[in-house]
Design an enzyme around this catalytic site. Structure first.
Site, PDB file in Angstrom:
ATOM      1  N   GLU B  66       0.817  -1.216   0.000  1.00 31.93           N
ATOM      2  CA  GLU B  66       0.000   0.000   0.000  1.00 31.93           C
ATOM      3  C   GLU B  66       0.847   1.260   0.000  1.00 31.93           C
ATOM      4  O   GLU B  66       2.068   1.209   0.185  1.00 31.93           O
ATOM      5  CB  GLU B  66      -0.906   0.000   1.236  1.00 31.93           C
ATOM      6  N   HIS B 106       4.779   0.231   0.057  1.00 33.47           N
ATOM      7  CA  HIS B 106       5.541  -0.575   1.016  1.00 33.47           C
ATOM      8  C   HIS B 106       4.760  -1.798   1.466  1.00 33.47           C
ATOM      9  O   HIS B 106       3.532  -1.854   1.359  1.00 33.47           O
ATOM     10  CB  HIS B 106       5.937   0.273   2.236  1.00 33.47           C
ATOM     11  N   CYS B 120       5.124   0.510  14.928  1.00 35.00           N
ATOM     12  CA  CYS B 120       4.944   1.462  13.836  1.00 35.00           C
ATOM     13  C   CYS B 120       4.269   2.708  14.403  1.00 35.00           C
ATOM     14  O   CYS B 120       3.176   2.615  14.970  1.00 35.00           O
ATOM     15  CB  CYS B 120       4.105   0.849  12.724  1.00 35.00           C
TER      16      CYS B 120
END
Lengths: 139, 139
Positions: B66, B106, B120
Protein backbone atom coordinates in the site's frame (compact mmCIF):
# COMPACT_ATOMS: atom_id res chain seq x y z
CA UNK A 1 15.07 2.67 -2.58
CA UNK A 2 12.40 5.17 -3.65
CA UNK A 3 12.57 8.75 -2.35
CA UNK A 4 14.13 9.05 1.09
CA UNK A 5 13.02 5.59 2.28
CA UNK A 6 15.59 3.90 4.41
CA UNK A 7 16.39 0.94 6.59
CA UNK A 8 18.63 1.84 9.52
CA UNK A 9 20.51 -1.26 10.60
CA UNK A 10 20.83 -2.17 14.28
CA UNK A 11 24.20 -3.20 15.72
CA UNK A 12 24.35 -3.69 19.46
CA UNK A 13 22.08 -0.81 20.52
CA UNK A 14 23.72 1.51 18.04
CA UNK A 15 22.10 2.22 14.69
CA UNK A 16 23.89 2.82 11.38
CA UNK A 17 24.73 6.49 10.81
CA UNK A 18 22.86 7.56 13.96
CA UNK A 19 25.16 9.63 16.18
CA UNK A 20 25.47 8.87 19.88
CA UNK A 21 24.64 12.14 21.60
CA UNK A 22 24.81 13.60 25.04
CA UNK A 23 21.43 13.29 26.75
CA UNK A 24 21.14 16.94 27.81
CA UNK A 25 23.44 19.89 28.23
CA UNK A 26 22.97 20.20 32.01
CA UNK A 27 25.14 17.42 33.47
CA UNK A 28 24.09 18.01 37.08
CA UNK A 29 20.56 16.69 36.85
CA UNK A 30 21.16 13.24 35.31
CA UNK A 31 23.70 10.44 35.34
CA UNK A 32 24.93 7.99 32.68
CA UNK A 33 22.41 8.66 29.89
CA UNK A 34 22.95 8.72 26.11
CA UNK A 35 20.56 9.70 23.31
CA UNK A 36 20.19 8.52 19.72
CA UNK A 37 17.60 10.12 17.48
CA UNK A 38 16.56 7.26 15.21
CA UNK A 39 14.06 9.16 13.08
CA UNK A 40 12.51 12.61 12.76
CA UNK A 41 15.39 15.06 12.92
CA UNK A 42 17.48 14.54 9.77
CA UNK A 43 17.08 15.89 6.22
CA UNK A 44 14.45 13.93 4.29
CA UNK A 45 12.56 13.07 7.47
CA UNK A 46 10.52 16.30 7.56
CA UNK A 47 7.21 14.50 6.88
CA UNK A 48 7.44 12.95 10.35
CA UNK A 49 5.62 15.11 12.89
CA UNK A 50 7.29 13.24 15.72
CA UNK A 51 10.75 12.10 16.74
CA UNK A 52 11.67 8.54 17.63
CA UNK A 53 14.58 8.50 20.05
CA UNK A 54 16.46 5.76 21.90
CA UNK A 55 17.85 6.55 25.33
CA UNK A 56 20.16 4.33 27.25
CA UNK A 57 20.72 4.66 30.98
CA UNK A 58 23.77 2.81 32.31
CA UNK A 59 23.44 0.76 35.48
CA UNK A 60 23.08 3.18 38.40
CA UNK A 61 22.18 6.12 36.14
CA UNK A 62 18.98 8.15 35.81
CA UNK A 63 17.36 10.72 33.56
CA UNK A 64 16.51 14.23 34.71
CA UNK A 65 13.48 14.44 37.01
CA UNK A 66 11.36 16.79 34.91
CA UNK A 67 8.03 17.83 33.50
CA UNK A 68 6.77 19.47 30.31
CA UNK A 69 3.56 20.09 28.39
CA UNK A 70 4.21 17.50 25.68
CA UNK A 71 3.39 13.82 26.21
CA UNK A 72 5.79 10.88 26.00
CA UNK A 73 5.22 7.37 24.69
CA UNK A 74 7.92 5.01 25.93
CA UNK A 75 8.72 1.38 25.10
CA UNK A 76 11.53 -0.34 26.97
CA UNK A 77 13.88 -2.08 24.52
CA UNK A 78 16.56 -3.37 26.86
CA UNK A 79 17.10 -4.32 30.48
CA UNK A 80 15.07 -3.08 33.41
CA UNK A 81 14.69 -0.23 35.86
CA UNK A 82 12.13 2.05 37.47
CA UNK A 83 9.89 4.78 36.13
CA UNK A 84 8.83 7.64 38.39
CA UNK A 85 5.40 9.05 37.48
CA UNK A 86 4.32 11.75 39.90
CA UNK A 87 4.41 10.19 43.37
CA UNK A 88 4.51 6.61 42.06
CA UNK A 89 7.50 4.42 41.26
CA UNK A 90 6.94 1.37 39.05
CA UNK A 91 9.38 -1.34 38.00
CA UNK A 92 9.73 -1.67 34.25
CA UNK A 93 11.44 -4.16 32.00
CA UNK A 94 11.94 -4.95 28.33
CA UNK A 95 8.91 -4.19 26.15
CA UNK A 96 6.82 -2.59 28.88
CA UNK A 97 5.16 0.55 27.59
CA UNK A 98 4.77 3.83 29.52
CA UNK A 99 2.46 6.78 28.91
CA UNK A 100 3.57 10.10 30.40
CA UNK A 101 0.85 12.74 29.98
CA UNK A 102 1.50 16.50 29.95
CA UNK A 103 2.65 17.98 33.24
CA UNK A 104 3.48 14.75 35.05
CA UNK A 105 6.86 14.78 36.78
CA UNK A 106 8.84 11.77 35.59
CA UNK A 107 12.23 10.09 35.67
CA UNK A 108 13.67 6.81 34.38
CA UNK A 109 16.22 5.05 36.54
CA UNK A 110 18.52 2.08 35.85
CA UNK A 111 18.38 1.02 39.49
CA UNK A 112 17.83 -2.71 39.13
CA UNK A 113 21.36 -3.99 38.35
CA UNK A 114 20.96 -3.62 34.60
CA UNK A 115 21.21 -1.14 31.78
CA UNK A 116 17.86 0.45 30.89
CA UNK A 117 17.32 1.22 27.19
CA UNK A 118 14.07 2.66 25.87
CA UNK A 119 12.41 4.19 22.85
CA UNK A 120 10.65 7.50 23.47
CA UNK A 121 8.35 9.14 20.93
CA UNK A 122 7.55 12.86 21.17
CA UNK A 123 6.10 15.58 18.96
CA UNK A 124 8.75 17.15 16.74
CA UNK A 125 7.57 20.60 17.89
CA UNK A 126 7.39 20.59 21.66
CA UNK A 127 8.04 22.68 24.74
CA UNK A 128 11.28 22.54 26.65
CA UNK A 129 11.47 20.18 29.64
CA UNK A 130 11.70 21.82 33.07
CA UNK A 131 13.78 20.05 35.70
CA UNK A 132 12.10 19.75 39.10
CA UNK A 133 13.39 19.13 42.60
CA UNK A 134 12.59 15.96 44.52
CA UNK A 135 9.90 17.91 46.39
CA UNK A 136 8.23 18.65 43.04
CA UNK A 137 9.02 22.35 42.87
CA UNK A 138 10.77 24.01 39.93
CA UNK A 139 14.55 24.16 39.91
CA UNK B 1 -0.10 7.31 39.58
CA UNK B 2 -0.73 10.98 38.79
CA UNK B 3 -3.26 11.91 36.10
CA UNK B 4 -3.60 9.33 33.36
CA UNK B 5 0.01 8.14 33.58
CA UNK B 6 0.35 4.42 33.09
CA UNK B 7 2.70 1.52 32.71
CA UNK B 8 1.39 -1.10 30.30
CA UNK B 9 3.01 -4.42 31.17
CA UNK B 10 4.40 -6.70 28.47
CA UNK B 11 3.61 -10.42 28.47
CA UNK B 12 4.81 -12.40 25.46
CA UNK B 13 4.09 -9.81 22.76
CA UNK B 14 0.75 -8.97 24.28
CA UNK B 15 0.34 -5.91 26.49
CA UNK B 16 -1.96 -5.59 29.51
CA UNK B 17 -5.44 -4.38 28.59
CA UNK B 18 -4.47 -3.81 24.94
CA UNK B 19 -6.87 -5.66 22.65
CA UNK B 20 -5.56 -7.90 19.86
CA UNK B 21 -7.21 -6.54 16.72
CA UNK B 22 -7.63 -7.55 13.14
CA UNK B 23 -5.03 -5.80 10.99
CA UNK B 24 -7.49 -4.44 8.39
CA UNK B 25 -11.01 -5.11 7.26
CA UNK B 26 -10.07 -6.27 3.74
CA UNK B 27 -8.81 -9.84 4.24
CA UNK B 28 -7.78 -10.35 0.61
CA UNK B 29 -4.78 -8.07 0.55
CA UNK B 30 -2.83 -9.40 3.53
CA UNK B 31 -2.10 -12.65 5.37
CA UNK B 32 -1.52 -13.50 9.04
CA UNK B 33 -1.27 -10.02 10.56
CA UNK B 34 -2.52 -8.73 13.93
CA UNK B 35 -2.56 -5.22 15.36
CA UNK B 36 -2.28 -3.87 18.90
CA UNK B 37 -2.56 -0.14 19.51
CA UNK B 38 -0.26 0.40 22.50
CA UNK B 39 -0.81 4.14 22.91
CA UNK B 40 -2.67 7.02 21.30
CA UNK B 41 -6.21 5.79 20.77
CA UNK B 42 -7.76 5.32 24.21
CA UNK B 43 -9.45 7.78 26.59
CA UNK B 44 -6.85 9.82 28.50
CA UNK B 45 -4.32 9.52 25.68
CA UNK B 46 -5.64 12.49 23.69
CA UNK B 47 -2.49 14.58 24.29
CA UNK B 48 -0.58 12.19 22.02
CA UNK B 49 -0.60 13.45 18.43
CA UNK B 50 0.56 10.05 17.22
CA UNK B 51 -0.32 6.40 17.65
CA UNK B 52 2.13 3.72 18.68
CA UNK B 53 1.06 0.36 17.29
CA UNK B 54 2.55 -3.14 17.34
CA UNK B 55 1.95 -5.38 14.35
CA UNK B 56 2.80 -9.03 14.23
CA UNK B 57 3.10 -10.97 10.97
CA UNK B 58 3.09 -14.73 11.38
CA UNK B 59 5.64 -16.79 9.46
CA UNK B 60 4.67 -16.72 5.77
CA UNK B 61 2.38 -13.73 6.21
CA UNK B 62 2.54 -10.19 4.84
CA UNK B 63 0.94 -6.78 5.27
CA UNK B 64 -1.03 -5.06 2.52
CA UNK B 65 1.11 -3.62 -0.29
CA UNK B 66 0.00 0.00 0.00
CA UNK B 67 0.82 3.68 -0.02
CA UNK B 68 -0.51 6.81 1.70
CA UNK B 69 0.42 10.42 2.32
CA UNK B 70 1.39 9.96 5.96
CA UNK B 71 4.86 8.73 6.93
CA UNK B 72 5.72 5.65 8.97
CA UNK B 73 8.47 5.12 11.54
CA UNK B 74 9.03 1.40 12.16
CA UNK B 75 11.20 -0.46 14.67
CA UNK B 76 11.37 -4.25 14.48
CA UNK B 77 10.78 -5.77 17.91
CA UNK B 78 10.80 -9.46 17.11
CA UNK B 79 12.11 -11.89 14.50
CA UNK B 80 12.99 -11.06 10.93
CA UNK B 81 11.57 -10.59 7.46
CA UNK B 82 11.66 -8.29 4.47
CA UNK B 83 10.50 -4.73 3.89
CA UNK B 84 9.43 -3.64 0.41
CA UNK B 85 10.09 0.07 -0.24
CA UNK B 86 9.23 1.06 -3.79
CA UNK B 87 11.20 -1.24 -6.09
CA UNK B 88 13.62 -2.36 -3.34
CA UNK B 89 13.40 -5.30 -0.95
CA UNK B 90 15.57 -5.23 2.16
CA UNK B 91 16.03 -7.88 4.84
CA UNK B 92 15.19 -6.64 8.33
CA UNK B 93 15.61 -8.10 11.78
CA UNK B 94 15.07 -7.21 15.43
CA UNK B 95 15.71 -3.54 16.26
CA UNK B 96 16.32 -2.41 12.69
CA UNK B 97 14.52 0.84 12.03
CA UNK B 98 12.63 1.76 8.81
CA UNK B 99 11.53 5.14 7.49
CA UNK B 100 8.66 5.08 5.01
CA UNK B 101 8.08 8.57 3.55
CA UNK B 102 4.77 9.74 2.07
CA UNK B 103 3.74 8.07 -1.17
CA UNK B 104 6.20 5.17 -1.10
CA UNK B 105 4.63 1.79 -1.80
CA UNK B 106 5.54 -0.57 1.02
CA UNK B 107 4.91 -3.99 2.50
CA UNK B 108 6.31 -6.02 5.41
CA UNK B 109 6.73 -9.74 4.93
CA UNK B 110 7.56 -12.54 7.38
CA UNK B 111 9.33 -14.50 4.63
CA UNK B 112 12.47 -15.58 6.48
CA UNK B 113 11.23 -18.54 8.53
CA UNK B 114 10.29 -16.43 11.53
CA UNK B 115 7.54 -14.27 12.95
CA UNK B 116 8.02 -10.56 12.22
CA UNK B 117 6.84 -8.17 14.96
CA UNK B 118 7.31 -4.42 14.70
CA UNK B 119 6.34 -1.11 16.25
CA UNK B 120 4.94 1.46 13.84
CA UNK B 121 4.39 5.12 14.76
CA UNK B 122 2.01 7.29 12.72
CA UNK B 123 0.20 10.60 13.08
CA UNK B 124 -3.08 10.23 14.93
CA UNK B 125 -4.83 12.15 12.14
CA UNK B 126 -3.81 10.63 8.83
CA UNK B 127 -5.08 9.70 5.40
CA UNK B 128 -6.39 6.27 4.57
CA UNK B 129 -3.95 3.75 3.07
CA UNK B 130 -4.55 2.78 -0.56
CA UNK B 131 -3.76 -0.78 -1.56
CA UNK B 132 -1.75 -1.11 -4.78
CA UNK B 133 -1.18 -3.94 -7.25
CA UNK B 134 2.21 -5.58 -7.68
CA UNK B 135 2.71 -3.41 -10.80
CA UNK B 136 2.28 -0.31 -8.61
CA UNK B 137 -1.12 0.79 -9.93
CA UNK B 138 -4.11 1.46 -7.70
CA UNK B 139 -6.41 -1.43 -6.80
Amino acid sequence: MGDSSKVIGFRGFRWDAVPLEQYKSDPEAFEGVTRQVLLGSRPGEEPLNFELRYFEVEQGGYTTLERHRHAHAVVVLRGKGTVVLGAEETEIQAHDCVYIPPGVVHQLRADREATLGFLCVVDRLRDRAMPVRRDGSGM
